[in-house]
Design an enzyme around this catalytic site. Structure first.
Site, mmCIF file in Angstrom:
data_model
loop_
_atom_site.group_PDB
_atom_site.id
_atom_site.type_symbol
_atom_site.label_atom_id
_atom_site.label_comp_id
_atom_site.label_asym_id
_atom_site.label_seq_id
_atom_site.Cartn_x
_atom_site.Cartn_y
_atom_site.Cartn_z
ATOM 1 N N HIS A 2 0.824 -1.213 0.000
ATOM 2 C CA HIS A 2 0.000 0.000 0.000
ATOM 3 C C HIS A 2 0.856 1.260 0.000
ATOM 4 C CE1 HIS A 2 -2.256 3.299 1.900
ATOM 5 N NE2 HIS A 2 -3.234 2.857 1.129
ATOM 6 N N ARG A 20 30.199 -3.128 -16.260
ATOM 7 C CA ARG A 20 31.343 -3.640 -15.481
ATOM 8 C C ARG A 20 30.932 -4.847 -14.649
ATOM 9 N NH1 ARG A 20 31.246 1.964 -14.929
ATOM 10 N NH2 ARG A 20 33.016 3.071 -15.842
ATOM 11 N N CYS A 75 34.659 3.998 -24.169
ATOM 12 C CA CYS A 75 33.810 3.911 -22.983
ATOM 13 C C CYS A 75 34.443 4.598 -21.781
ATOM 14 C CB CYS A 75 33.503 2.449 -22.642
ATOM 15 S SG CYS A 75 34.978 1.444 -22.364
ATOM 16 N N ASN A 79 40.702 6.061 -19.998
ATOM 17 C CA ASN A 79 41.365 6.361 -18.732
ATOM 18 C C ASN A 79 42.704 5.641 -18.629
ATOM 19 O OD1 ASN A 79 39.267 8.011 -17.960
ATOM 20 N ND2 ASN A 79 38.277 6.487 -16.663
ATOM 21 N N ASP A 80 42.673 4.307 -18.793
ATOM 22 C CA ASP A 80 43.921 3.551 -18.705
ATOM 23 C C ASP A 80 44.851 3.865 -19.877
ATOM 24 O OD1 ASP A 80 43.547 2.358 -16.314
ATOM 25 O OD2 ASP A 80 43.069 0.355 -17.070
ATOM 26 N N GLY A 82 39.402 2.136 -23.724
ATOM 27 C CA GLY A 82 39.316 2.592 -22.340
ATOM 28 C C GLY A 82 40.225 3.792 -22.175
#
Length: 796
Positions: A420, A510, A751, A703-704, A701
């Site tokens: 409810h 991920r 990504c 970032n890396d 990727g």
């Protein structure tokens, strides 16, 4: 009056008869008349018509008396409580006219004959002529009476149904919705009782109740009669099923959450009539799911049939008979919240600061609210509730509605997504967190808290007032782009939040997020459960994996469902799932992990990614990852899932990983399986042509890649100014990979975080010819518009 004006059997009515038998009874007749042939079971029964109600009113001269008290209330000469109580007493003291009473008793005897018993047990439910409408649910406004048998008891239950048309909450709701009290009539439905007291019951929606995602069935259930689920007095089991693939013959149960189910409502065994009791469930019942997978899928198929027949999302109640094992649908009505939302607009909420929650539960709605706690355990004390406060209570029922309208948010101890409190808070548009377990003990009166339902399935309560922002995103007139705009999604619980965005898949899901947040156990600790030296970890794993004889199945089951829910949110668009990419220190932090991980001086460049998958130290754990992927694609049917291999340093390593995948039943091309490699190491760039000969695509990727191309620790605050994805060296590497991939007819996407944060970087990627850009969800609309502009500029 003739019989046809007083009594109608369910199999003789349909949705055109709402004015005669009310929304609930008309819907039951619609189901029996049209869907019985499809195999949907609905208990037999009959309805007292609106004409019968009016005959009752006329025979007892009630109309003028009722109108007098309603006018007094409207003119504020009389309180709501006194108005409702006085009118209900009028009904309770009234008698059925002789001809109507005779026909009710005759119909009850016929129903008993059909079920070959002397006095059949029934549920007597109220069915108002203004309820179960697409724009007004009237949820719980009138009464239902269970386990009713015998002619005298049937008559009394029907009289009490009539009286419940004037409960305080029903009067208040009609005033709010603008319905004329005297124009609304009530039909009582007398329906064979399903013996779910010996089994289970619950509620089912043919739409996701929180996000409006249209391709899922949400199913909740608990032991015993379904009233505990509807009322929210227990935290039920919850299941989510993906409709499109279910219709194709797959078994796409993408979520199974075991509720505590601490209590159940059953018939009393003392021989008294109409008696129900609520008792504690035993340990075995609490640990077990109320339905097996076949039953879950059967109910979901019925939900699809019912939705298709009605042509709109549906809210249904189901029950399982403990004697026969058969499933039944006992109610069906249009869903009233998500189906009424305005298309083309998406309102998003986001906390501006991070904090640790002090309490968690199921999130209802997608908003955030702050306020002072007002802890109230009984409706007797609701006058203590202040406007704009956070109502904290054990559970709610329709008597709470007038107060629920005034608060900023709601927190309950018990309940699931179909209770409810959940239904009403959605209809009112306020956030609620239900099923916290101990909210009334954890939170104190006047304590300032922030409740957030904007972070996925889990609702969080935070100490203090935390700043947040609400943004309206206009989804109209978003231009198409040649470059595919995809999303980065980590959490299965949040995946459905973004289904309306104009994305074309998920570029990065991920796996390690699912392992860390849903599974929490190191896979090798499950493989070697019986040999674990760490007894504390052994006990924790024992408790987390209750119900799983083979502890490895706990990993496969939960991982496959987590991936499946993410894949469902964008089906049939591609969903790229990255195989686990924990570093050794992160693996060690999983339950039981320290027994299987060694310390490394530089985990960022250590034993991670592809190197683990063929190593004797982890390959049995990797096999569980593969089993989960295989189940997602071949059992659930999500062939849109693409596998991505991270941190693959060498060509020889690529060959070994691909072979291990084959050994675990994942071979490129079989069932259209594609396997990508993550491009995040200089060797991936320098040998891009050779990697393209082995893999079906690349996912950059950034970032890396930026970290390793520039030699900058991405986590170093001292070197933050040097970490830049737009550096010429990084851009040159990206261009080389795109050119090499296209030479071999391979797709390449990105990504990383860069395109979400830097529009100029997204523009560069378009100019370089990238096939897809995967973004954080809150950047999708903005970047898609930018990409469309840049593509138009290139053409001109």
């Amino acid at each position: 009056m003739g019989k046809s004006e007083y009594i109608l059997w369910f199999d003789t009515v349909n949705n055109q008869d709402v004015a005669r038998v009310g929304g609930k009874n008309a819907s039951l007749g619609e189901l029996i008349s049209n869907l019985k042939a499809e195999g949907i079971r609905v208990p037999d029964g009959f309805a007292l018509t609106a004409e019968a109600y009016r005959a009752f009113i006329a025979a007892n001269d009630l109309a003028d008396k009722i109108r007098h008290h309603l006018d007094a209330f409207a003119q504020e000469k009389q309180t709501l409580a006194k108005t409702g109580k006085t009118i209900r007493r009028l009904f309770q003291n009234a008698e059925f006219p002789e001809d109507l009473e005779a026909e009710i008793c005759q119909a009850y005897r016929e129903l008993s004959r059909r079920y070959q018993v002397e006095e059949v047990d029934t549920a007597v439910r109220s069915s108002a002529t203004a309820e179960d409408l697409p724009d007004a649910s009237f949820a719980g406004q009138q009464e239902s009476f269970l386990n009713v048998s015998g002619e005298t008891e049937i008559l009394d239950a029907c009289r009490r149904c009539y009286a419940s048309l004037f409960t305080n909450r029903a009067i208040s709701y009609r005033v709010e919705k603008g319905f004329d009290h005297m124009e609304v009539a009530l039909s009582a439905g007398v329906q064979k009782m399903v013996r779910s007291d010996k089994a289970c019951a619950g509620v089912m929606f043919s739409i996701d109740t929180e996000t409006g995602f249209p391709d899922s069935v949400l199913l909740t259930g608990a032991w015993g009669l379904g009233e505990t689920v509807v009322q929210g007095s227990v935290t039920p089991d919850q299941f989510t099923i993906f409709k499109p693939l279910l219709q194709e013959g797959f078994r796409p149960i993408i979520e199974k959450t075991r509720g505590s189910k601490a209590k159940k409502m059953i018939y009393t065994d003392d021989g008294s009539k109409n008696a129900l009791q609520t008792i504690d469930t035993n340990g075995k019942e609490r640990k077990a799911f109320v339905l097996n997978d076949d039953e879950i899928l059967q109910l979901a198929r019925w939900a699809i049939l019912i939705e298709r027949h009605y042509g709109c999302p549906m809210d249904m109640e189901w029950a399982k008979d403990g004697h026969t094992g058969e499933l039944f649908i006992v109610q069906a009505r249009p869903e009233t919240v998500q189906s009424q939302r305005t298309a083309g607009m998406l309102k998003t909420y986001k906390l501006k600061d991070q904090a640790e929650p002090i309490l968690t539960g199921l999130s209802i709605g997608d908003a955030i609210a702050s306020g002072k706690v007002c802890r109230v355990l009984s409706t007797k004390d609701i006058d203590q509730v202040e406007d704009g406060s956070i109502l904290v209570t054990e559970m709610t029922d329709p008597d709470w509605v007038p107060i629920m309208k005034r608060v900023a948010g709601i927190v309950t101890d018990y309940g699931g997504r179909t209770c409810h409190a959940a239904i009403v808070s959605r209809e009112l548009g306020i956030p609620a967190i239900v099923g916290t377990g101990d909210g009334t003990r954890t939170l104190k009166n006047d304590q300032v808290v922030t409740i957030s339902c904007a972070e996925g399935d889990q609702g969080n309560v935070y100490e203090g007032e935390i700043a947040f922002e609400a943004v309206d995103v206009n989804l109209d007139d978003i231009p198409p782009t040649q470059t595919k705009i995809m999303m980065n999604i980590a959490s299965p619980s949040a995946a459905f939040n973004w289904w309306q965005l104009p994305a074309e898949g998920i570029g990065l899901a991920r796996m390690e997020f699912i392992i860390n947040n849903l599974i929490k156990i190191h896979p090798m600790a499950l493989v070697n459960y019986d040999k674990l030296q760490d007894r504390d970890a052994w006990k924790t794993i024992r408790d987390l994996t209750k119900g799983y004889t083979d502890k490895r199945e706990y990993f496969v089951d939960n991982l496959s469902r987590g991936i499946g829910k993410i894949a469902a949110s964008q089906y049939p668009h591609p969903v790229i799932v990255r195989l686990s990419d924990f570093k050794t220190n992160e693996y060690a932090d999983l339950i039981g992990g320290r027994e299987f991980e060694h310390e490394e001086s530089n985990p960022m460049l250590g034993f991670r990614g592809a190197a683990r998958y063929y190593s004797d130290r982890y390959k049995e754990g990797f096999a569980l990852e593969c089993q989960a992927i295989k189940r997602v694609r071949e059992v659930m049917g999500f062939d849109n899932v693409i596998v991505m291999v991270p941190f693959c340093r060498r060509l020889s390593e690529a060959d070994r990983v691909l072979q291990v995948l084959v050994e675990n039943g994942l071979k490129q091309g079989v069932h259209n399986l594609q396997i990508y490699v993550m491009c995040e190491i200089p060797s991936n760039v320098l040998l891009a042509d050779q990697f393209a000969e082995r893999f079906d695509g690349f996912s950059i990727g950034s970032n890396d890649l930026t970290q390793l191309v520039l030699g900058v620790d991405r986590d170093s605050s001292e070197l933050a100014d040097l970490f830049d994805e737009t550096d010429e060296a990084v851009k040159l590497a990206i261009e080389q990979v795109i050119e090499a991939a296209h030479r071999h007819g391979r797709k390449v996407g990105i990504c990383g975080q860069g395109p979400s944060d830097k529009p100029e970087f997204a523009a560069f990627l378009v100019e370089a010819g990238i096939d897809s850009i995967s973004l954080n969800p809150d950047s999708v609309v903005q970047v898609k518009r930018l990409v469309a502009e840049r593509e138009a500029t290139q053409k001109s």
